[in-house]
Design an enzyme around this catalytic site. Structure first.
Site, short mmCIF file in Angstrom:
data_model
loop_
_atom_site.label_atom_id
_atom_site.label_comp_id
_atom_site.label_asym_id
_atom_site.label_seq_id
_atom_site.Cartn_x
_atom_site.Cartn_y
_atom_site.Cartn_z
N ARG A 17 0.92 -1.12 -0.06
CA ARG A 17 -0.14 0.00 0.13
C ARG A 17 1.02 1.28 -0.08
O ARG A 17 1.84 1.36 0.89
CB ARG A 17 -1.00 0.08 1.25
N GLY A 26 -13.56 5.34 9.66
CA GLY A 26 -12.63 4.52 10.40
C GLY A 26 -12.16 5.49 11.25
O GLY A 26 -12.52 6.56 11.73
N GLY A 52 -9.36 6.94 10.13
CA GLY A 52 -9.47 7.75 9.34
C GLY A 52 -10.69 7.76 8.46
O GLY A 52 -11.27 6.73 8.06
N ARG A 91 -7.43 13.36 13.43
CA ARG A 91 -7.23 14.47 12.55
C ARG A 91 -8.53 15.32 12.39
O ARG A 91 -9.65 15.06 12.46
CB ARG A 91 -7.01 13.87 11.32
N MET A 101 -14.81 5.57 18.58
CA MET A 101 -16.22 5.77 18.59
C MET A 101 -16.94 5.16 19.80
O MET A 101 -17.82 5.37 20.31
CB MET A 101 -16.81 5.48 17.21
#
Length: 397
Positions: free
Chosen positions: A93, A210, A212, A241, A284
């Site tokens: 990736r 997620g 991110g 973020r 979360m």
């Protein structure tokens, strides 16, 4: 003599960890064999692995402190899992493919040089992706390596959708909207027809929620618009973020608060989002369970921003036929999905509460004008597919 078992290795390398998956090549198909990580690179590396059924099959310390030190141990462990097993390809990736790379590519010295030039576009991620490629090249120079880009899926967007309202010389220098999570969206686009039928060829918004987070508008399985831009910092608020922010805030922090560039970077990437608003954490699940008002406000802001971006992406598509939730929050947080869908009733979304609690795959009512789906993503399988395809056709270069 028994046949050799071909294996594709998938790596997702970060600064202090390397996530990996192995897939057995079974004719034209790939079957997950193991998934795990090497954590603590640079300090006290530890290796763990799970089999395809989620059973832990390895948990041990590994020697060395850098990527090139720990990867030989991983390759040796893979070889020991069967009597005759060989890694035929390694898929990586790679966060940024820039403007040139719109598809996975076999890596050679020239390609690696081109990817090195993209480091300024993703300085927090790209160097670690490339470090793993170099390490494998030193340990097993004969094995094929394939770079799979998080940005490539979005290269189908119209030029106007990629443009910032900046001076043309800056745009020409590569400052534009690239978008990320492309491997996740590509996987969703590949499996959606089998799950949702003909609607997959229509106007679809996929929400990768997620740690991110981003969202992507797709028409006929291709990217039309997305919430992330020049970096993976833009768009939705995320675990740590900030997401979209007035650039003037950054100028204020630099000039009025006298913060250094490194300090501002730390705030935007590591101290904001759900963590920053709640003051509790970036999970979360914990925020939904917390009685704290700050936790409730963090969740409310997250839901609100998802709803605003959903409206924007529906506008880019000229309407919406289907909404897809994926990734950790999208796949498992029924309460978040419910609130997003309730707020999207104006778009024609009608939630089936029981189906939502059961996590789908379809969580909208049969008569909902916009169908809603929960589909687990699998970026690793997408990388493995690309890797095998590149090896078999010998390119592209």
């Amino acid at each position: 003599m028994d046949a050799v078992n071909d294996v594709v290795l998938v790596l997702n390398a970060g600064s202090s960890s390397i996530k990996f998956s192995t897939f057995a090549v079974e004719g034209r198909d790939l079957a997950l064999r193991h998934r795990g990580a090497i954590e603590g690179i640079g300090s006290d590396p530890r290796f763990f692995a799970l089999d395809a059924d989620g059973r832990r099959v390895a948990n041990e310390r590994v020697g060395g402190g850098e990527h090139e030190d720990v990867l030989p141990g991983l390759l040796g462990w893979i070889a020991r899992q069967t009597d005759r097993s060989r890694v035929v390809g390694v898929g990586h990736r790679v966060v940024h493919g820039g403007e040139r790379f719109a598809a996975p590519v076999l890596v050679d010295a020239a390609i690696l040089d081109q990817l090195e030039k993209l480091v300024p576009l993703a300085p927090l991620h790209q160097p670690h992706n490339l470090a793993a490629i170099r390490a494998i090249g030193r340990v097993q120079p004969d094995v094929a390596q394939v770079a799979c880009f998080d940005t490539a899926f979005h290269r189908t967007q119209a030029p106007i959708a990629q443009l910032y309202a900046l001076p043309r010389d800056l745009s020409a220098a590569g400052i534009k909207r690239y978008g990320f999570h492309g491997l996740s969206y590509e996987y969703i686009a590949s499996v959606l027809p089998g799950t949702a039928g003909d609607v997959a060829r229509g106007r679809v918004v996929a929400a990768h929620l997620g740690n991110g987070c981003s969202m992507c508008a797709m028409r006929n399985g291709t990217s039309v618009a997305t919430t992330m831009g020049f970096t993976a910092l833009e768009g939705l608020p995320m675990g740590t973020r900030c997401g979209a922010i007035d650039p003037g805030v950054i100028l204020h922090l630099l000039t009025e608060r006298r913060m250094s560039v490194d300090d501002v970077t730390d705030v935007l990437y590591h101290r904001s989002g759900l963590l920053g608003v709640s003051g509790i954490g970036n999970d979360m699940r914990a925020l939904l369970a917390s009685p704290a008002a700050e936790a409730a406000e963090a969740v409310a802001l997250f839901v609100y921003r998802v709803g605003r971006e959903l409206g924007s992406l529906a506008a880019a598509l000229g309407g919406i036929d289907a909404l897809v939730f994926t990734a950790g929050i999208g796949e498992h947080a029924a309460a978040v999905r419910a609130r997003v869908c309730e707020d999207a009733a104006w778009l024609g979304v009608r939630l089936d509460p029981a189906a939502n609690l059961g996590h789908g795959p379809r969580i909208s009512t049969a008569d909902s004008p916009v169908s809603v789906w929960v589909i687990p993503t699998d970026e690793e399988l997408m990388i493995a597919r690309h890797t095998l395809a590149c090896i078999r056709r010998g390119g592209p270069r």
